[in-house]
Design a protein around this motif. Structure first.
Motif, PDB file in Angstrom:
ATOM      1  N   TYR A  95       0.848  -1.277  -0.126  1.00 45.57           N
ATOM      2  CA  TYR A  95       0.004  -0.010  -0.170  1.00 45.57           C
ATOM      3  C   TYR A  95       0.772   1.371   0.025  1.00 45.57           C
ATOM      4  N   GLU A 135      -9.221   3.735   1.582  1.00 46.65           N
ATOM      5  CA  GLU A 135      -7.999   3.814   1.680  1.00 46.65           C
ATOM      6  C   GLU A 135      -7.699   2.348   2.924  1.00 46.65           C
ATOM      7  N   MET A 145      -5.753  -0.930   2.061  1.00 45.63           N
ATOM      8  CA  MET A 145      -4.338  -1.597   2.737  1.00 45.63           C
ATOM      9  C   MET A 145      -4.463  -2.905   3.352  1.00 45.63           C
ATOM     10  N   GLN A 197      -6.547  -5.067  -0.183  1.00 47.91           N
ATOM     11  CA  GLN A 197      -5.836  -5.023  -1.196  1.00 47.91           C
ATOM     12  C   GLN A 197      -7.170  -4.746  -2.608  1.00 47.91           C
TER      13      GLN A 197
END
Length: 471
Positions: free
Chosen positions: A146, A349, A353, A356
């Motif tokens: 990430y 986000e 992370m 995926q």
């Protein structure tokens, strides 16, 4: 032994990281030193001797560790805070260790509890330790990927996972009392918040739990002695236990530790809302990182439902977006909070992370199916994939699905309590097929009504869904 302790209000894998990775961290951290960056991200609750710690970090690559209690079989969202703090150390080129309490988990940590923990079975702790080892390694792998994708592609240093059972299982009680117990004063142990809280409770605290801080302190000393570990990161409820380790290091090492005090403690806030509500296994509302326990959809929705009062703090804590970018997003969000721009960014986000790209896409599709209004771009295979293991997804045969009235389908598969209830719902424009109300109680489902000829999305009222898919 310990120097002054004060609240920190910052202003200002075992191998070394490459120069390219250093370039990445400059972009992520905007030139701030590590402690200032952690402070800006609300990742510091308390820290010992912050000025000395900053100098210590600037003096070269250091080894830092965080512990995980193996009383559950998966990591949850609350674990992300200390683990992300550890990851920030790793991004700056420091060596990161994760310690799983295979031994201390058999004792039980009294911190943050008013009642005694039930002792876990050896086999359960052993199983949880194996699963958590894999989960922690997976988290750091995904977090590194990430981070790399934010700026450029570059290799990441590896994390080392250790188990304190490896050094505690053979420890002789008499030897432990003579070599370690002599450095602990009972009056100091009684003064720890975790102990005082339990002492004030009706049932008090058992000797087993009372000794927990000795074992965690010994862990820090063992890692200091064998791996050169000088910093321990933990949740704010671990403050007293970490200080016990620092005391032990300085007393046991004596002159060999040098004239200056050794060891640092850095604690992170516990995961709470702005109202102080806790999240986690003990609170009974854990959001697990394992998608078999909390689906990608529910994980995504947890962060999407973040209150406006919490979203800025969560964005800084749970993502690697630059702090300045987050400030800009929050300002834009405040002009039109109904669009939930900040919450959408947070959910995207963090899901990216942890789960995926595939997990994020599954969460997006499932969110559109269950909460969206436009189904024109949905594909049957994506719907089925995104709702795998979700009880709202039911597979059926053509005989069970086609040529059956919509109210009967709703009743047959449990969307409504009865056929008559389904018909009443339809007559009131409350029974939907593919997000379109269907008031005709005699309407029969045909293949042409299905998404890609395979999936029917039924809804009763505002938010009760049933997704029927042909096998």
């Amino acid at each position: 032994m310990l120097g002054p302790l004060r609240k920190w209000f910052g202003t200002a894998h075992r191998s070394a990281l490459s120069s390219r990775f250093t370039h990445l961290t400059r972009n992520l951290h905007s030139g701030r030193d590590l402690l200032s960056e952690l402070s800006a991200r609300h990742l510091i609750a308390d820290v010992t001797r912050p000025d000395d710690l900053l100098k210590h970090l600037q003096g070269g690559s250091r080894t830092v560790y965080a512990g995980v209690d193996p009383t559950a079989k998966s990591l949850h969202a609350g674990h992300l805070i200390p683990l992300l703090c550890l990851f920030h150390f790793q991004l700056r080129g420091h060596n990161a260790l994760a310690l799983i309490g295979g031994a201390t988990g058999l004792v039980g940590d009294p911190s943050g509890r008013m009642t005694e923990r039930s002792l876990s079975e050896n086999a359960q702790i052993e199983s949880n330790t194996a699963r958590l080892t894999e989960a922690i390694q997976q988290f750091f792998f995904c977090a590194a990927e990430y981070a790399e994708n934010k700026v450029l592609s570059t290799p990441c240093a590896q994390l080392q996972v250790v188990n304190n059972l490896d050094w505690l299982k053979e420890l002789n009680l008499l030897d432990f009392l003579r070599s370690t117990g002599i450095y602990f004063r009972v009056n100091h142990m009684l003064a720890r918040d975790s102990v005082k809280t339990r002492m004030s409770a009706h049932n008090g605290i058992t000797f087993t739990e009372f000794t927990y801080q000795l074992l965690q302190g010994y862990d820090f000393y063992e890692l200091f002695r064998t791996k050169g570990c000088t910093i321990q990161v933990g949740g704010s409820d671990q403050w007293g236990n970490i200080l016990s380790g620092i005391d032990l290091i300085n007393k046991a090492e004596g002159d060999s530790a040098g004239p200056k005090e050794k060891g640092f403690a850095l604690t992170t806030p516990l995961l709470t809302t702005s109202q102080g509500e806790k999240f986690g296994k003990s609170a009974g509302n854990a959001v697990w990182l394992d998608d078999k326990l909390t689906s990608c959809l529910d994980f995504y929705q947890f962060f999407l439902r973040t209150a406006d009062a919490d979203v800025e703090r969560y964005l800084k804590m749970f993502t690697l977006l630059p702090v300045e970018e987050i400030d800009s997003v929050v300002r834009e969000h405040e002009h039109q909070p109904e669009h939930r721009l900040a919450q959408k960014l947070l959910a995207e986000e963090v899901t990216l992370m942890i789960h995926q790209k595939d997990g994020l896409e599954a969460a997006r599709v499932a969110t559109n199916v269950l909460f969206g209004t436009d189904y024109s771009n949905l594909r049957a295979q994506d719907i089925v994939k995104s709702l795998a293991n979700d009880p709202r997804l039911v597979f059926c045969t053509e005989d069970q699905l086609l040529g059956i009235t919509l109210p009967n389908l709703a009743a047959n598969f449990g969307l409504t309590s009865s056929k008559s209830a389904a018909r009443q719902l339809a007559l009131g424009n409350g029974l939907y097929l593919n997000n379109v109300p269907q008031p005709d109680v005699h309407f029969k489902l045909e293949r042409s009504h299905l998404v890609d000829g395979r999936v029917a999305i039924l809804r009763a009222g505002k938010d009760k869904h049933l997704i029927l898919a042909l096998r």
